[in-house]
Write a protein that holds these residues in place. Structure first.
Motif, PDB file in Angstrom:
ATOM      1  N   ARG A  90      41.688  -1.155  23.826  1.00 43.17           N
ATOM      2  CA  ARG A  90      41.527  -1.401  25.256  1.00 43.17           C
ATOM      3  C   ARG A  90      40.036  -1.460  25.565  1.00 43.17           C
ATOM      4  NH1 ARG A  90      44.868  -0.857  29.793  1.00 43.17           N
ATOM      5  NH2 ARG A  90      46.397  -1.736  28.376  1.00 43.17           N
ATOM      6  N   LEU A  91      39.602  -2.602  26.066  1.00 45.57           N
ATOM      7  CA  LEU A  91      38.184  -2.825  26.328  1.00 45.57           C
ATOM      8  C   LEU A  91      37.798  -2.550  27.774  1.00 45.57           C
ATOM      9  CD1 LEU A  91      37.726  -6.183  24.357  1.00 45.57           C
ATOM     10  CD2 LEU A  91      37.344  -3.840  23.532  1.00 45.57           C
ATOM     11  N   ALA A  92      38.710  -2.774  28.692  1.00 45.46           N
ATOM     12  CA  ALA A  92      38.395  -2.618  30.108  1.00 45.46           C
ATOM     13  C   ALA A  92      39.675  -2.374  30.880  1.00 45.46           C
ATOM     14  CB  ALA A  92      37.684  -3.862  30.647  1.00 45.46           C
ATOM     15  N   THR A  93      39.548  -1.715  32.024  1.00 47.82           N
ATOM     16  CA  THR A  93      40.702  -1.484  32.891  1.00 47.82           C
ATOM     17  C   THR A  93      40.303  -1.673  34.346  1.00 47.82           C
ATOM     18  OG1 THR A  93      40.289   0.890  33.124  1.00 47.82           O
ATOM     19  CG2 THR A  93      41.687   0.210  31.292  1.00 47.82           C
ATOM     20  N   ILE A  94      41.223  -2.186  35.118  1.00 53.02           N
ATOM     21  CA  ILE A  94      41.015  -2.311  36.562  1.00 53.02           C
ATOM     22  C   ILE A  94      40.870  -0.927  37.182  1.00 53.02           C
ATOM     23  CG2 ILE A  94      42.069  -3.070  38.720  1.00 53.02           C
ATOM     24  CD1 ILE A  94      43.422  -5.317  37.137  1.00 53.02           C
ATOM     25  N   ALA A  95      41.609   0.047  36.655  1.00 51.59           N
ATOM     26  CA  ALA A  95      41.543   1.409  37.189  1.00 51.59           C
ATOM     27  C   ALA A  95      40.152   2.000  37.046  1.00 51.59           C
ATOM     28  CB  ALA A  95      42.567   2.295  36.478  1.00 51.59           C
ATOM     29  N   ARG A  96      39.395   1.554  36.046  1.00 53.65           N
ATOM     30  CA  ARG A  96      38.039   2.054  35.826  1.00 53.65           C
ATOM     31  C   ARG A  96      37.013   1.292  36.661  1.00 53.65           C
ATOM     32  NH1 ARG A  96      35.545   1.374  29.928  1.00 53.65           N
ATOM     33  NH2 ARG A  96      35.318  -0.731  30.791  1.00 53.65           N
ATOM     34  N   GLY A  97      37.468   0.209  37.297  1.00 52.72           N
ATOM     35  CA  GLY A  97      36.563  -0.580  38.119  1.00 52.72           C
ATOM     36  C   GLY A  97      36.232  -1.935  37.551  1.00 52.72           C
ATOM     37  N   ASP A  98      36.817  -2.284  36.394  1.00 51.23           N
ATOM     38  CA  ASP A  98      36.586  -3.596  35.799  1.00 51.23           C
ATOM     39  C   ASP A  98      37.415  -4.647  36.531  1.00 51.23           C
ATOM     40  OD1 ASP A  98      34.868  -2.646  33.604  1.00 51.23           O
ATOM     41  OD2 ASP A  98      36.694  -1.661  32.894  1.00 51.23           O
ATOM     42  N   THR A  99      37.081  -5.910  36.285  1.00 54.39           N
ATOM     43  CA  THR A  99      37.774  -6.988  36.995  1.00 54.39           C
ATOM     44  C   THR A  99      39.149  -7.287  36.408  1.00 54.39           C
ATOM     45  OG1 THR A  99      36.662  -8.638  35.600  1.00 54.39           O
ATOM     46  CG2 THR A  99      35.606  -8.047  37.685  1.00 54.39           C
ATOM     47  N   ALA A 100      39.421  -6.829  35.196  1.00 60.18           N
ATOM     48  CA  ALA A 100      40.714  -7.072  34.560  1.00 60.18           C
ATOM     49  C   ALA A 100      40.953  -5.990  33.520  1.00 60.18           C
ATOM     50  CB  ALA A 100      40.759  -8.454  33.904  1.00 60.18           C
ATOM     51  N   CYS A 101      42.214  -5.769  33.199  1.00 58.05           N
ATOM     52  CA  CYS A 101      42.566  -4.904  32.075  1.00 58.05           C
ATOM     53  C   CYS A 101      42.563  -5.784  30.822  1.00 58.05           C
ATOM     54  CB  CYS A 101      43.945  -4.281  32.273  1.00 58.05           C
ATOM     55  SG  CYS A 101      44.049  -3.177  33.702  1.00 58.05           S
ATOM     56  N   THR A 102      41.655  -5.502  29.898  1.00 58.66           N
ATOM     57  CA  THR A 102      41.477  -6.348  28.721  1.00 58.66           C
ATOM     58  C   THR A 102      41.772  -5.553  27.471  1.00 58.66           C
ATOM     59  OG1 THR A 102      39.749  -7.584  29.883  1.00 58.66           O
ATOM     60  CG2 THR A 102      39.893  -7.883  27.501  1.00 58.66           C
ATOM     61  N   VAL A 129      49.527  -0.547  39.596  1.00 57.42           N
ATOM     62  CA  VAL A 129      49.363   0.911  39.647  1.00 57.42           C
ATOM     63  C   VAL A 129      47.921   1.323  39.411  1.00 57.42           C
ATOM     64  CG1 VAL A 129      51.743   1.323  38.941  1.00 57.42           C
ATOM     65  CG2 VAL A 129      49.950   1.145  37.194  1.00 57.42           C
ATOM     66  N   ALA A 130      46.976   0.425  39.654  1.00 55.94           N
ATOM     67  CA  ALA A 130      45.572   0.703  39.341  1.00 55.94           C
ATOM     68  C   ALA A 130      45.049   1.941  40.058  1.00 55.94           C
ATOM     69  CB  ALA A 130      44.716  -0.517  39.680  1.00 55.94           C
ATOM     70  N   HIS A 131      45.381   2.082  41.350  1.00 51.12           N
ATOM     71  CA  HIS A 131      44.857   3.220  42.106  1.00 51.12           C
ATOM     72  C   HIS A 131      45.420   4.543  41.579  1.00 51.12           C
ATOM     73  CE1 HIS A 131      44.027  -0.085  44.965  1.00 51.12           C
ATOM     74  NE2 HIS A 131      42.988   0.650  45.286  1.00 51.12           N
ATOM     75  N   VAL A 132      46.660   4.534  41.148  1.00 50.46           N
ATOM     76  CA  VAL A 132      47.254   5.741  40.587  1.00 50.46           C
ATOM     77  C   VAL A 132      46.662   6.030  39.212  1.00 50.46           C
ATOM     78  CG1 VAL A 132      49.414   6.879  39.960  1.00 50.46           C
ATOM     79  CG2 VAL A 132      49.375   5.244  41.851  1.00 50.46           C
ATOM     80  N   ALA A 133      46.480   4.971  38.416  1.00 50.31           N
ATOM     81  CA  ALA A 133      45.931   5.138  37.065  1.00 50.31           C
ATOM     82  C   ALA A 133      44.490   5.620  37.084  1.00 50.31           C
ATOM     83  CB  ALA A 133      46.025   3.819  36.300  1.00 50.31           C
ATOM     84  N   ALA A 134      43.771   5.399  38.176  1.00 50.77           N
ATOM     85  CA  ALA A 134      42.404   5.901  38.273  1.00 50.77           C
ATOM     86  C   ALA A 134      42.370   7.418  38.189  1.00 50.77           C
ATOM     87  CB  ALA A 134      41.770   5.429  39.584  1.00 50.77           C
ATOM     88  N   GLU A 135      43.407   8.080  38.666  1.00 55.49           N
ATOM     89  CA  GLU A 135      43.479   9.537  38.577  1.00 55.49           C
ATOM     90  C   GLU A 135      44.307   9.986  37.389  1.00 55.49           C
ATOM     91  OE1 GLU A 135      44.890  13.413  41.245  1.00 55.49           O
ATOM     92  OE2 GLU A 135      44.440  11.507  42.212  1.00 55.49           O
ATOM     93  N   PHE A 136      45.267   9.162  36.976  1.00 58.09           N
ATOM     94  CA  PHE A 136      46.140   9.523  35.864  1.00 58.09           C
ATOM     95  C   PHE A 136      46.010   8.482  34.748  1.00 58.09           C
ATOM     96  CE2 PHE A 136      47.960  11.696  39.485  1.00 58.09           C
ATOM     97  CZ  PHE A 136      48.268  12.945  38.967  1.00 58.09           C
ATOM     98  N   PRO A 137      44.994   8.612  33.891  1.00 60.81           N
ATOM     99  CA  PRO A 137      44.785   7.646  32.807  1.00 60.81           C
ATOM    100  C   PRO A 137      45.919   7.612  31.797  1.00 60.81           C
ATOM    101  CG  PRO A 137      43.329   9.542  32.552  1.00 60.81           C
ATOM    102  CD  PRO A 137      43.954   9.661  33.908  1.00 60.81           C
ATOM    103  N   GLU A 138      46.847   8.567  31.878  1.00 62.83           N
ATOM    104  CA  GLU A 138      47.999   8.521  30.993  1.00 62.83           C
ATOM    105  C   GLU A 138      48.764   7.210  31.135  1.00 62.83           C
ATOM    106  OE1 GLU A 138      47.542  12.969  32.014  1.00 62.83           O
ATOM    107  OE2 GLU A 138      47.252  11.027  32.992  1.00 62.83           O
TER     108      GLU A 138
END
Length: 251
Positions: free
Chosen positions: A209-221, A181-190
């Motif tokens: 939460r250190l990183a998210t794919i939705a923000r453009g990172d390579t992994a959700c960490t 759901v990365a593309h959806v989470a990019a607009e809805f960080p909820e």
């Protein structure tokens, strides 16, 4: 079947199959289009050796992108094990894309407009509860935060998130290398925030939460400390807001 010449892997290119992404993608596509299918049929269709096909099938199984079904018995019972049939899972289909992102984003926009931001947040929390489901009890029973993080990673991987837990300093980093759901989470960080809150709840400790794919990172960490917070300190959940809609009332 006619072929159109060899590929870089040494296998002839089969019309209708996209081999540009590698042999594993071709195997996965065949499972999607013709599955359930046996390993021998895959090898014959793609002009690959049996060991090569087995390696790719084992990798797809390990990643949760394929599953096995025993072939139904017909007629008299014969000696030997029945042939195994392979087919792609929902997680495996993700690699070929889908048109659900736009629909999901439109639905959440409608929900936010007509029911308010609180309804979007409640939807996000309900979604992650359904995602973990009964596996919550399995995670709770795993032991300390490190063991629970490993159990959570296994559950997430089985749901298609390609997750892993590894030690990092005084804690564990939970890495999700795929997010459906990365593309959806990019607009809805909820969606990310609800997921992080659920991780803290199921792991029994605060997480960051250190990183998210939705923000453009390579992994959700997500960082999971191995030392639990002091009694009475309360549970702290730190999230990282992806790009997209900005909220001034986030804590």
């Amino acid at each position: 079947m006619k072929t159109a010449g060899p590929t870089e892997t040494g296998a002839p290119q089969v019309p209708g199959l996209d081999l540009s992404g590698g042999t594993r993608r071709a195997v996965a596509r065949l499972l999607m289009e013709q599955g359930p299918i046996t390993a021998a049929e895959v090898a014959a269709e793609l002009h690959l050796s049996a060991p090569a096909v087995r390696r790719h099938l084992d990798a797809l199984l390990a990643d949760g992108e394929a599953e096995v079904r025993e072939a139904p018995r017909r007629g008299r019972r014969t000696r030997g094990r029945p042939a195994k049939h392979f087919l792609l899972t929902d997680a495996g289909r993700v690699r070929f894309g889908h048109g659900y992102d736009d629909l999901a984003t439109s639905a959440l926009r409608f929900l936010a407009q007509h029911a308010g931001e609180q309804a979007v947040g409640e939807f996000a929390r309900t979604r992650v509860r359904d995602l973990l489901g009964a596996a919550v009890e399995e995670i709770h029973a795993a032991g300390g935060p490190g063991e629970r993080a490993e159990a959570l990673a296994r559950v997430l991987s089985s749901r298609g998130y390609a997750a892993a837990a590894r030690e990092a300093g005084a804690g564990v980093q939970l890495c999700q290398h795929h997010c459906p759901v990365a593309h959806v989470a990019a607009e809805f960080p909820e969606l990310c925030e609800a997921e992080t809150e659920a991780f803290a709840e199921v792991l029994g400790t605060h997480v960051q939460r250190l990183a998210t794919i939705a923000r453009g990172d390579t992994a959700c960490t997500t960082h999971v400390p191995l030392i639990a917070p002091e009694r009475g300190q309360g549970r702290q959940v730190t999230t990282t807001s992806p790009r997209g809609r900005q909220h001034d009332d986030h804590s």
